[in-house]
Design a protein around this motif. Structure first.
Motif, mmCIF file in Angstrom:
data_model
loop_
_atom_site.group_PDB
_atom_site.id
_atom_site.type_symbol
_atom_site.label_atom_id
_atom_site.label_comp_id
_atom_site.label_asym_id
_atom_site.label_seq_id
_atom_site.Cartn_x
_atom_site.Cartn_y
_atom_site.Cartn_z
ATOM 1 N N ALA A 109 15.008 31.090 19.359
ATOM 2 C CA ALA A 109 16.368 30.725 19.762
ATOM 3 C C ALA A 109 16.355 29.446 20.598
ATOM 4 O O ALA A 109 17.213 28.566 20.427
ATOM 5 N N SER A 110 15.392 29.323 21.494
ATOM 6 C CA SER A 110 15.263 28.118 22.313
ATOM 7 C C SER A 110 15.021 26.888 21.438
ATOM 8 O O SER A 110 15.632 25.835 21.637
ATOM 9 N N ILE A 111 14.148 27.043 20.428
ATOM 10 C CA ILE A 111 13.847 25.929 19.522
ATOM 11 C C ILE A 111 15.065 25.585 18.673
ATOM 12 O O ILE A 111 15.361 24.404 18.442
ATOM 13 N N PHE A 112 15.808 26.599 18.204
ATOM 14 C CA PHE A 112 17.032 26.358 17.433
ATOM 15 C C PHE A 112 18.044 25.572 18.268
ATOM 16 O O PHE A 112 18.706 24.653 17.759
ATOM 17 N N HIS A 113 18.180 25.936 19.549
ATOM 18 C CA HIS A 113 19.105 25.215 20.429
ATOM 19 C C HIS A 113 18.699 23.743 20.553
ATOM 20 O O HIS A 113 19.561 22.853 20.535
ATOM 21 N N LEU A 114 17.396 23.491 20.699
ATOM 22 C CA LEU A 114 16.916 22.113 20.787
ATOM 23 C C LEU A 114 17.330 21.315 19.555
ATOM 24 O O LEU A 114 17.737 20.151 19.643
ATOM 25 N N SER A 115 17.225 21.951 18.392
ATOM 26 C CA SER A 115 17.585 21.302 17.135
ATOM 27 C C SER A 115 19.081 20.983 17.088
ATOM 28 O O SER A 115 19.479 19.868 16.711
ATOM 29 N N PHE A 116 19.911 21.941 17.486
ATOM 30 C CA PHE A 116 21.355 21.713 17.467
ATOM 31 C C PHE A 116 21.781 20.690 18.527
ATOM 32 O O PHE A 116 22.732 19.928 18.318
ATOM 33 N N ILE A 137 34.751 22.813 20.143
ATOM 34 C CA ILE A 137 34.261 24.061 20.726
ATOM 35 C C ILE A 137 33.889 25.057 19.627
ATOM 36 O O ILE A 137 32.899 25.797 19.740
ATOM 37 N N LEU A 138 34.676 25.079 18.536
ATOM 38 C CA LEU A 138 34.391 25.986 17.425
ATOM 39 C C LEU A 138 33.038 25.657 16.784
ATOM 40 O O LEU A 138 32.250 26.569 16.477
ATOM 41 N N VAL A 139 32.755 24.365 16.589
ATOM 42 C CA VAL A 139 31.472 23.947 16.008
ATOM 43 C C VAL A 139 30.324 24.354 16.927
ATOM 44 O O VAL A 139 29.290 24.851 16.460
ATOM 45 N N ILE A 140 30.503 24.156 18.233
ATOM 46 C CA ILE A 140 29.477 24.557 19.201
ATOM 47 C C ILE A 140 29.267 26.068 19.164
ATOM 48 O O ILE A 140 28.126 26.556 19.222
ATOM 49 N N PHE A 141 30.363 26.824 19.050
ATOM 50 C CA PHE A 141 30.254 28.286 18.963
ATOM 51 C C PHE A 141 29.439 28.699 17.737
ATOM 52 O O PHE A 141 28.602 29.612 17.816
ATOM 53 N N VAL A 142 29.681 28.032 16.604
ATOM 54 C CA VAL A 142 28.918 28.329 15.385
ATOM 55 C C VAL A 142 27.439 28.010 15.594
ATOM 56 O O VAL A 142 26.554 28.774 15.192
ATOM 57 N N MET A 143 27.145 26.865 16.248
ATOM 58 C CA MET A 143 25.760 26.497 16.545
ATOM 59 C C MET A 143 25.080 27.550 17.419
ATOM 60 O O MET A 143 23.939 27.953 17.161
ATOM 61 N N ILE A 144 25.794 27.993 18.448
ATOM 62 C CA ILE A 144 25.246 29.004 19.361
ATOM 63 C C ILE A 144 25.030 30.329 18.624
ATOM 64 O O ILE A 144 23.995 30.988 18.787
ATOM 65 N N PHE A 145 26.000 30.707 17.783
ATOM 66 C CA PHE A 145 25.891 31.958 17.020
ATOM 67 C C PHE A 145 24.674 31.926 16.098
ATOM 68 O O PHE A 145 23.903 32.902 16.037
ATOM 69 N N SER A 147 22.026 30.029 16.468
ATOM 70 C CA SER A 147 20.814 29.945 17.300
ATOM 71 C C SER A 147 20.353 31.301 17.813
ATOM 72 O O SER A 147 19.171 31.485 18.109
ATOM 73 N N TRP A 148 21.289 32.246 17.944
ATOM 74 C CA TRP A 148 20.925 33.593 18.417
ATOM 75 C C TRP A 148 20.739 34.580 17.270
ATOM 76 O O TRP A 148 19.803 35.387 17.291
ATOM 77 N N SER A 149 21.631 34.532 16.281
ATOM 78 C CA SER A 149 21.628 35.554 15.233
ATOM 79 C C SER A 149 20.463 35.412 14.261
ATOM 80 O O SER A 149 19.808 36.413 13.914
ATOM 81 N N VAL A 150 20.180 34.193 13.810
ATOM 82 C CA VAL A 150 19.093 33.998 12.844
ATOM 83 C C VAL A 150 17.731 34.397 13.439
ATOM 84 O O VAL A 150 16.987 35.165 12.820
ATOM 85 N N PRO A 151 17.377 33.910 14.661
ATOM 86 C CA PRO A 151 16.106 34.369 15.258
ATOM 87 C C PRO A 151 16.061 35.876 15.497
ATOM 88 O O PRO A 151 15.007 36.502 15.328
ATOM 89 N N ALA A 152 17.210 36.480 15.885
ATOM 90 C CA ALA A 152 17.226 37.931 16.144
ATOM 91 C C ALA A 152 16.967 38.721 14.860
ATOM 92 O O ALA A 152 16.152 39.649 14.839
#
Length: 334
Positions: A109-116, A137-145, A147-152
């Protein structure tokens, strides 16, 4: 003399044979890393949450990354510390799976955030006029989602369904597995998949995007100098290019130095018949953890307004009335 983690010697992992002084030194070093990770990321979380001026799309992405790094330092590193120093696992098999899954999830998730964040910075630098329209804000929300959901899904699915053993079950249970241990094991297929998902794809995106940003920034600096004249060229252009090179060099360099050795060894180990020593693997894991320690310094404290926020937090000024409205920077220079 060898000591074991379990009373059935034939199937037990061998405990650490290090002296008490060595173990004390390792514990001290790892505790320092954990505390630095927790404090640094907590300050970033408090700063962005408290100061309204920092409530921007980019900063919410940094806030989410700091949360992942903080949770890694809080939920994963302490147990990894005991495992690394003692060479044993005292928390049960079920918790081993939970710990391993959480470790993979939060690190990825940390690495995904770096990429986004690199994608966000690309639009900010290379297309500033349309930045607010594209990075909402919607695009950022999708990026955050993502970054958490795919690694989980990837981490918990792979570990609890035991897909990481797929194709190498016999090797694992015959040569690797032992009672009282909690090592992360990957077959050739799962190792390549983990390498691609958690490192290669997000890392390549970050590397390509930041390279593009750097070359575009160089071009912009040269264009500005052509307009202002030859006399100011050496001052303005070189300063901007040096600053861009320094910033991007730190961003990409810290990421690669921390994570590249671990992921290269992880993907190569199955092809080398698992010849890489467990102690080396442990050391490389902690090298990767350091990326979460350095992230607050690279992505937050690099900016002057975060240093101002840090000063206010340490002085207790955030408890004053209306401190959340304090101006950390001029609105024309966010």
């Amino acid at each position: 003399m060898m000591s074991f983690c379990h009373n059935v010697i034939n199937i037990s992992c061998v405990k650490s044979s290090w002296s008490n002084d060595v173990r004390a030194s390792l514990y001290s070093l790892m505790v320092l890393i954990i505390l630095t990770t927790l404090i640094g990321n907590l300050i970033v979380i408090i700063s962005i949450s408290h100061f309204r001026q920092l409530h921007t799309p980019t900063n919410w992405l940094i806030h989410s990354m700091a949360t992942a790094d903080f949770l890694l330092g809080c939920l994963v590193m302490p147990y990894s510390m005991v495992r690394s120093v003692e060479h044993g696992w005292y928390f049960g098999e079920v918790f081993c799976k939970i710990h391993t899954s959480t470790d993979i999830m939060l690190s990825s998730a940390s690495i995904f955030h770096l990429s986004f964040i690199s994608i966000d910075r690309y639009y900010a630098v290379c297309d500033p006029l349309r930045y607010k329209a594209k990075i909402s804000i919607l695009v950022i929300f999708v990026m955050i989602f993502i970054s958490w959901s795919v690694p989980a899904l990837f981490a918990f699915g792979m570990i609890f369904l035991e897909l990481n053993f797929k194709g190498a079950e016999e090797v694992y249970y015959k040569y690797i597995h032992c009672i009282g241990g909690c090592s992360v094991f990957f077959s050739k297929t799962s190792g390549v998949l983990a390498f691609m998902t958690s490192f290669y794809i997000p890392g390549s995106i970050m590397l390509c995007v930041y390279s593009r940003i750097y070359f575009i920034a160089q071009g912009q600096a040269r264009s500005i100098n052509d307009a202002v004249g030859l006399e100011e060229k050496n001052g303005m252009s070189q300063n901007k290019e040096r600053k861009a090179a320094k910033t991007l060099g730190i961003v990409v360099g810290v990421f690669l130095i921390c994570w590249c050795p671990f992921f290269v060894c992880m993907v190569m180990d199955p092809f080398l018949d698992y010849a890489i020593p467990p102690t080396l693997n442990d050391a490389l894991v902690w090298c990767g953890y350091l990326n979460s320690t350095f992230n607050p310094m690279v992505y937050a404290f690099f900016y002057p307004w975060f240093r101002k926020a840090l000063k206010m937090i340490l002085c207790g000024k955030i408890f004053q009335k209306d401190s959340c409205r304090h101006k950390l920077f001029l609105e024309s220079h966010p």
